[in-house]
Design an enzyme around this catalytic site. Sequence first.
Site, PDB file in Angstrom:
ATOM      1  N   TYR A 152       0.875  -1.174   0.000  1.00  0.00           N
ATOM      2  CA  TYR A 152       0.000   0.000   0.000  1.00  0.00           C
ATOM      3  C   TYR A 152       0.906   1.215   0.000  1.00  0.00           C
ATOM      4  O   TYR A 152       1.936   1.221   0.694  1.00  0.00           O
ATOM      5  CB  TYR A 152      -0.881   0.035   1.251  1.00  0.00           C
ATOM      6  N   THR A 178      -1.418  -2.283  -4.527  1.00  0.00           N
ATOM      7  CA  THR A 178      -2.879  -2.178  -4.555  1.00  0.00           C
ATOM      8  C   THR A 178      -3.279  -0.719  -4.659  1.00  0.00           C
ATOM      9  O   THR A 178      -2.889   0.103  -3.833  1.00  0.00           O
ATOM     10  CB  THR A 178      -3.488  -2.803  -3.287  1.00  0.00           C
ATOM     11  N   LYS A 243      -2.721  -3.891  -8.729  1.00  0.00           N
ATOM     12  CA  LYS A 243      -3.991  -4.557  -8.369  1.00  0.00           C
ATOM     13  C   LYS A 243      -5.079  -3.497  -8.274  1.00  0.00           C
ATOM     14  O   LYS A 243      -4.923  -2.527  -7.537  1.00  0.00           O
ATOM     15  CB  LYS A 243      -3.811  -5.252  -7.017  1.00  0.00           C
ATOM     16  N   HIS A 267     -11.441  -5.987  -5.170  1.00  0.00           N
ATOM     17  CA  HIS A 267     -11.159  -6.047  -3.729  1.00  0.00           C
ATOM     18  C   HIS A 267     -12.245  -6.868  -3.010  1.00  0.00           C
ATOM     19  O   HIS A 267     -12.605  -6.593  -1.876  1.00  0.00           O
ATOM     20  CB  HIS A 267     -11.108  -4.623  -3.168  1.00  0.00           C
TER      21      HIS A 267
HETATM   22  C1  LIG Z   1     -10.594  -9.147   5.498  1.00  0.00           C
HETATM   23  C2  LIG Z   1      -9.954  -8.705   4.213  1.00  0.00           C
HETATM   24  C3  LIG Z   1      -8.806  -7.936   4.246  1.00  0.00           C
HETATM   25  C4  LIG Z   1      -8.181  -7.550   3.056  1.00  0.00           C
HETATM   26  N1  LIG Z   1      -6.996  -6.867   3.119  1.00  0.00           N
HETATM   27  C5  LIG Z   1      -6.366  -6.512   1.962  1.00  0.00           C
HETATM   28  C6  LIG Z   1      -5.101  -5.859   2.001  1.00  0.00           C
HETATM   29  O1  LIG Z   1      -4.547  -5.606   3.054  1.00  0.00           O
HETATM   30  N2  LIG Z   1      -4.532  -5.527   0.805  1.00  0.00           N
HETATM   31  C7  LIG Z   1      -5.119  -5.817  -0.409  1.00  0.00           C
HETATM   32  O2  LIG Z   1      -4.571  -5.497  -1.458  1.00  0.00           O
HETATM   33  N3  LIG Z   1      -6.315  -6.451  -0.458  1.00  0.00           N
HETATM   34  C8  LIG Z   1      -6.941  -6.813   0.687  1.00  0.00           C
HETATM   35  N4  LIG Z   1      -8.125  -7.493   0.621  1.00  0.00           N
HETATM   36  C9  LIG Z   1      -8.686  -7.862  -0.695  1.00  0.00           C
HETATM   37  C10 LIG Z   1      -8.147  -9.235  -1.149  1.00  0.00           C
HETATM   38  O3  LIG Z   1      -6.785  -9.172  -1.467  1.00  0.00           O
HETATM   39  C11 LIG Z   1      -8.874  -9.772  -2.392  1.00  0.00           C
HETATM   40  O4  LIG Z   1      -8.839  -8.801  -3.399  1.00  0.00           O
HETATM   41  C12 LIG Z   1     -10.336 -10.168  -2.134  1.00  0.00           C
HETATM   42  O5  LIG Z   1     -10.493 -10.723  -0.848  1.00  0.00           O
HETATM   43  C13 LIG Z   1     -10.771 -11.176  -3.178  1.00  0.00           C
HETATM   44  O6  LIG Z   1     -12.118 -11.439  -3.072  1.00  0.00           O
HETATM   45  P1  LIG Z   1     -12.738 -12.757  -2.363  1.00  0.00           P
HETATM   46  O7  LIG Z   1     -12.574 -12.530  -0.870  1.00  0.00           O
HETATM   47  O8  LIG Z   1     -14.153 -12.702  -2.810  1.00  0.00           O
HETATM   48  O9  LIG Z   1     -11.992 -13.968  -2.846  1.00  0.00           O
HETATM   49  C14 LIG Z   1      -8.754  -7.895   1.816  1.00  0.00           C
HETATM   50  C15 LIG Z   1      -9.915  -8.687   1.792  1.00  0.00           C
HETATM   51  C16 LIG Z   1     -10.507  -9.102   2.957  1.00  0.00           C
HETATM   52  C17 LIG Z   1     -11.716  -9.993   2.888  1.00  0.00           C
END
Ligand SMILES: Cc1cc2nc3c(=O)[nH]c(=O)nc-3n(C[C@H](O)[C@H](O)[C@H](O)COP(=O)(O)O)c2cc1C
Length: 376
Positions: A152, A178, A243, A267
Amino acid sequence: MNRPAARPAGPFEPRLDGLAPAARGAGDYEALARACLDPEVWRYLSEGSGAGLTMAANRRAFEHQGLLPRPLTDMSRGHTRLVLFGQALEHPILLAPIAYQRLFHAEGEMASAMAAAAQGSCLTVSSLASQPLESIAAAARGAGGTAWFQLYWQGERATTLRLAQRAEAAGCPVLMLTLDAPVKPSTLVLPAGIEAVNLEAPLTPAPIGPGQSVVFQGWMARAPDWEDLAWLRQHLRLPLLVKGLLHADDVERALALGCDGLVVSNHGGRVLDGMPASLELLPGLVHQVAGRVPVLLDSGIRDGRDVFRALALGAEAVLLGRPYVWGLARAGALGVAHVLRLLRDELEATMALCGCASLADIRASRGCGHLPKDSI
Ligand SMILES: Cc1cc2nc3c(=O)[nH]c(=O)nc-3n(C[C@H](O)[C@H](O)[C@H](O)COP(=O)(O)O)c2cc1C
């Protein structure tokens, strides 16, 4: 938290207390995880933003992508291997960056990294990881693999570059920037002892004056712009994936700056509600990228058939989000490993049924076609 009762582990007895051996799919871990987690942590993990439209759209898009069986195909040389950014992987199911994994299990990111490596996959460590990134990378190495690092923007250039260089020094072979979540209103009060331990300072909005907006002059003052992206790409040696860029013009511009890969993602429906499903946008972006860099996809993958669908629409690999955290919450590293194995088995079965002996065969689109919305 209401965890499965611990059983003393003898020296040669692996701890299998939380595993769900009867699970037929990763989805079976969802309810098991919910029962283990504090309700607020569960809400943080599961929720989508706004009315949840994008989160629902992600699932609908997969459900409408039909699969066509192609019997009588020789599968004797079938495999799911690939090479991505010079790294040999057993299968195309990577683990997406997910913040603060000690919320879900005491062993946190280290458990996910180990499980991924042991299963021929790879964890992308979040910038908001709750354990030192060096320990996580070492855990992955100890299990025979590596861990990627998700970056980030840290409010300004020097701090961002220091974090990226730390990941490189820790042995992470790939960085993933991201870009789709510059505004980060906290939806969870972190319990004592859980924090983003790898950051020099917490991510907060810039201080604002009277009449100013916490979004425009606060959060967005900390967000990168195109010049920052160009600067970062120039100052990094590692492959840099972006991303969350979904507009064709933005993708083109990122490639012109030398970015090395694209993660088509919304996301998991957690940021801008109303975005289309990432699967829907995938074919257009794959066409646009035209093989210049690998295109990966996340958001809504729930089983091995979804992995097949994403590859059939042109993804090189996918990132799994919430489902691996269900395994983590329930059974630590073993739970993550089990979820990955279940998806891989489903992918292999789908390939066999659809006549695809390799990932290249899937991308050649044998066995997958769009079904009209009312046909299922
Ligand atoms: C609890 C949670 C925390 C997340 N934290 C981040 C993060 O710190 N950085 C990031 O790039 N994406 C983050 N994401 C997004 C995930 O990398 C990913 O894009 C997403 O979970 C994919 O969708 P899905 O959960 O339906 O498989 C987070 C998602 C969740 C559910």
